[in-house]
Design an enzyme around this catalytic site. Sequence first.
Site, PDB file in Angstrom:
ATOM      1  N   SER A 199      -0.562  -2.900 -11.617  1.00  0.00           N
ATOM      2  CA  SER A 199       0.190  -2.494 -10.588  1.00  0.00           C
ATOM      3  C   SER A 199       1.736  -3.947 -10.501  1.00  0.00           C
ATOM      4  O   SER A 199       2.460  -2.941 -11.287  1.00  0.00           O
ATOM      5  CB  SER A 199      -0.488  -3.455  -9.026  1.00  0.00           C
ATOM      6  OG  SER A 199      -0.376  -2.971  -8.148  1.00  0.00           O
ATOM      7  N   ASP A 294      -4.262   6.876  -5.348  1.00  0.00           N
ATOM      8  CA  ASP A 294      -3.321   6.133  -5.368  1.00  0.00           C
ATOM      9  C   ASP A 294      -2.359   6.254  -5.027  1.00  0.00           C
ATOM     10  O   ASP A 294      -1.675   7.790  -5.172  1.00  0.00           O
ATOM     11  CB  ASP A 294      -3.026   5.355  -6.656  1.00  0.00           C
ATOM     12  CG  ASP A 294      -2.628   3.878  -7.448  1.00  0.00           C
ATOM     13  OD1 ASP A 294      -1.667   3.904  -5.492  1.00  0.00           O
ATOM     14  OD2 ASP A 294      -2.306   3.491  -7.935  1.00  0.00           O
ATOM     15  N   HIS A 324      -6.620   2.765  -6.819  1.00  0.00           N
ATOM     16  CA  HIS A 324      -4.848   1.996  -7.079  1.00  0.00           C
ATOM     17  C   HIS A 324      -6.185   0.145  -7.367  1.00  0.00           C
ATOM     18  O   HIS A 324      -7.340  -0.078  -6.341  1.00  0.00           O
ATOM     19  CB  HIS A 324      -4.577   1.479  -5.470  1.00  0.00           C
ATOM     20  CG  HIS A 324      -2.958   0.463  -6.375  1.00  0.00           C
ATOM     21  ND1 HIS A 324      -2.255   0.965  -6.965  1.00  0.00           N
ATOM     22  CD2 HIS A 324      -2.828  -1.017  -6.700  1.00  0.00           C
ATOM     23  CE1 HIS A 324      -1.262  -0.637  -7.743  1.00  0.00           C
ATOM     24  NE2 HIS A 324      -1.940  -1.547  -6.630  1.00  0.00           N
TER      25      HIS A 324
END
Length: 380
Positions: A199, A294, A324
């Site tokens: 991320s 996501d 995610h």
Amino acid sequence: MIGSRARLRALRWGLRIVFGLPQPVKRVLAGHPVRLDGQVLDLDLQLLGRVDRLLSSSAGGTVDQAALAEQRRQADEAAEVVADAALDDVLTEDLQVPGGAGPRAARLYVPPAVPETAGLIVYFHGGGFVMGSIASTDPLCRLLAAQSGVRVLSVDYRLAPEDPYPAALEDAIAAYHGARDAASDLGADPELIAVGGDSAGANLALVVAQQQALAGGPLPAFVLALYPVTDAARSTRSREMFGAGFGLTAEYIAELERLYLPDGVPSDDTRGAILRADDLAGMPPVYLSTAGFDPLRDEGEELADRLHHAGVPVVARRFPGLVHGYASFTAVSAAARDATLDAASALRAALTLVRSRHPARVIGHAVLDALPTTARTTGA
């Protein structure tokens, strides 16, 4: 402290019970299958959505700046709840690495039975540049180390809003250079040092590599980027389609971006949004994964396409049933674990080839050829 430990054990036990149930029972508990954009949400992750109060710090929501320290503590606790006790044989050492404004805490993970001089990945945790820590990413780093056979150096970079952009990036760049300078002390070969993250941390890893390529400095051997953040305030189809109901929300993303980049992406400094970079050429081989459900999926895949067109060897993998942050859910979802092991395998294969064929910067496509399948997975 005793009460807290007992609560963690109870939560861990409860998760093992729930996610160890037979598939038909889990389907009843989770509800009807979720189908969207030609994809089917992983059953275990759908069920996790029903019990996300156990992992509330890793889901969407809001950032309460008045209670930010407590929210960060809860994120660390959530990681411990899903930790895998089978990985306790990975040795760890807490140390310090250079940062942009002074030393930063770091943790070195050494898997069992590694050679005295081996590969190492400088790893940056996720959390939207606001949340996350060495503790919150500890289970993931243990899994990567154990499955790849590569040392992992997890870096505790500065967080917003206390330290907005570019503090995190400055720490990441300094930590990478510090790892190269201290490679022998870390038990690593400086030519076998990769960068990686998930991320927000994947964003940092990608930008570190891109900045090294621009400066003509020593390149990382490889970049491991799991569901990366690539551009603030971007409007994409996936942000609209998956912006609610799948953990990370579009509203939460916008809030995190505002805290990290309070004035937006500077017009004269696009390092905070690598997708806006003019030049991506010369970067080392990249493994870039996205999750089907996501909100950040499309911008990650857009970056993979740009890297490919810039001549950068890239493995772009989409895991269509995942959400995610899937690398944090490996203890409850077999599909999430398989996807994370795919990344570990790519890291091992890439550094093995670099070790056998120096220098790394001229063997990019050979690294690519040695990795697992390069086709992006798009089926449900």
